[in-house]
Design a protein around this motif. Structure first.
Motif, short mmCIF file in Angstrom:
data_model
loop_
_atom_site.label_atom_id
_atom_site.label_comp_id
_atom_site.label_asym_id
_atom_site.label_seq_id
_atom_site.Cartn_x
_atom_site.Cartn_y
_atom_site.Cartn_z
N LEU A 91 68.43 43.49 -45.92
CA LEU A 91 67.53 43.78 -47.10
C LEU A 91 66.40 42.97 -47.42
N PRO A 92 66.56 41.68 -47.17
CA PRO A 92 65.44 40.61 -47.14
C PRO A 92 64.59 40.97 -46.08
N TYR B 102 57.24 38.73 -38.41
CA TYR B 102 57.93 38.00 -37.19
C TYR B 102 59.19 37.67 -37.79
N LEU B 103 59.30 37.16 -38.97
CA LEU B 103 60.53 36.54 -39.65
C LEU B 103 61.20 37.69 -40.30
N SER B 104 60.72 38.77 -40.60
CA SER B 104 61.41 39.78 -40.93
C SER B 104 62.15 40.56 -39.71
N PHE B 105 61.74 40.52 -38.42
CA PHE B 105 62.34 40.90 -37.23
C PHE B 105 63.71 40.23 -37.03
N LEU C 261 65.44 38.60 -39.31
CA LEU C 261 66.59 38.89 -40.53
C LEU C 261 67.23 40.35 -40.02
N ILE C 262 66.26 41.36 -39.73
CA ILE C 262 66.61 42.72 -39.57
C ILE C 262 67.61 42.72 -38.36
N ILE C 263 67.28 41.96 -37.30
CA ILE C 263 68.24 41.85 -36.18
C ILE C 263 69.67 41.30 -36.36
N ILE C 264 69.59 40.24 -37.22
CA ILE C 264 71.09 39.55 -37.54
C ILE C 264 71.53 40.69 -38.49
N GLY C 265 70.93 41.14 -39.33
CA GLY C 265 71.48 42.36 -40.31
C GLY C 265 72.14 43.26 -39.77
N LEU C 266 71.50 43.96 -38.87
CA LEU C 266 72.16 45.06 -38.08
C LEU C 266 73.38 44.70 -37.20
N CYS C 267 73.15 43.74 -36.58
CA CYS C 267 74.31 42.88 -35.76
C CYS C 267 75.69 42.89 -36.80
N TRP C 268 75.39 42.13 -37.93
CA TRP C 268 76.45 41.81 -39.05
C TRP C 268 76.95 43.24 -39.49
N LEU C 269 76.16 44.08 -39.55
CA LEU C 269 76.49 45.41 -40.05
C LEU C 269 77.75 46.00 -39.08
N GLN C 270 77.11 46.33 -37.99
CA GLN C 270 77.75 46.69 -36.89
C GLN C 270 79.02 46.07 -36.17
#
Length: 271
Positions: free
Chosen positions: A80-81, A99-102, A104-113
């Motif tokens: 979400l951030p 760039y920073l959002s990329f 965070l999104i990669i980390i978030g997706l890996c954490w979710l999955q």
């Protein structure tokens, strides 16, 4: 004999789907990164970072296979951030935020999955993506300005130790017979980011106490200032013998390479 073609699993389909979405979202940002930012001398090291990240992920392949996946909604704490920073970057036209959002999104997706246990195994490699990205322009300009002033002052002090008369006014060093201007390209910024990135990587691979790792990373700052001051002072000393050739062209670039290799050797010695 019948050859069976591999079938796409649901996991493969999700990876493909996420890849297409991320490509659509970040195509323009990463085009700018590759075609503009990485073409600047201060950030040309960016080309090597994806290779390092792939190596770090490959090194953890056995740990990843041995760790079971436990999907977790806690991944939203990063996702979400990341989405917010992407929206903010689009709204403000600021690439670093995107760039920073990329990351965070990669980390978030890996954490979710995959879950936290599996994410923790590759977390450093994912966080290391930040090393690819130049800082915001205001921070770049501020760091460059301060580095020029500090390097100029240290260079003058070294010239005084050598026995030469030198006077500094801002980023201009007056040697009497000529003036040396410490421009942005000579600020040492390219050394600073490269040495910090290398120090962080060495600290990750360095199996020792945390405080020693912190000291290793922090040592990159005085190391940058020191070697850049030596380069400036060396230019002033050699200028009186060989003239302006030492401050430009091949000789200037060659001394920069030598100084960089020397600094890298010092950093490795610290390890």
């Amino acid at each position: 004999m019948q050859v069976q073609t591999p079938k796409l699993s649901f996991g493969h389909i999700k990876i493909l789907l996420f890849g297409l979405i991320l490509t659509a979202l970040y195509y323009s940002s990463f085009s700018w990164l590759v075609l503009k930012d990485w073409q600047r001398e201060d950030y040309s090291h960016g080309w090597l970072i994806p290779v390092v990240i792939l190596y770090l992920l490959w090194e953890k392949r056995h740990s990843l296979q041995a760790t079971p996946s436990k999907p977790s909604w806690m991944g939203l704490l990063a996702l979400l951030p990341g989405l917010f920073f992407y929206w903010l970057g689009e709204l403000a036209g600021e690439f670093f935020t995107q760039y920073l959002s990329f990351t965070l999104i990669i980390i978030g997706l890996c954490w979710l999955q995959l879950g936290w246990s599996k994410l923790k195994t590759i977390l450093f490699a994912l966080l290391f993506t930040v090393a690819m990205f130049p800082p915001p322009n205001f921070l770049h300009n501020k760091i460059t300005f301060q580095l020029k002033l500090i390097s100029s002052e240290l260079g003058v002090q070294l010239l005084h130790l050598y026995g030469m008369s030198a006077y500094r006014q801002g980023n201009i060093i007056d040697l009497g017979f000529t003036q040396l201007q410490v421009v942005d390209a000579c600020s040492g910024l390219r050394y600073l980011f490269t040495f910090i990135i290398m120090a962080v990587l060495f600290a990750y691979l360095y199996k020792d106490r945390l405080w020693k790792k912190i000291v290793l990373v922090l040592s990159a700052i005085p190391l940058t200032l020191g070697i850049n001051a030596v380069r400036i002072a060396g230019t002033g000393i050699l200028y009186q013998f060989w003239g302006p050739a030492v401050a430009e062209g091949f000789f200037h670039e060659f001394t920069g390479v030598v100084i960089f290799i020397t600094g890298l050797a010092v950093l490795l010695f610290d390890v």
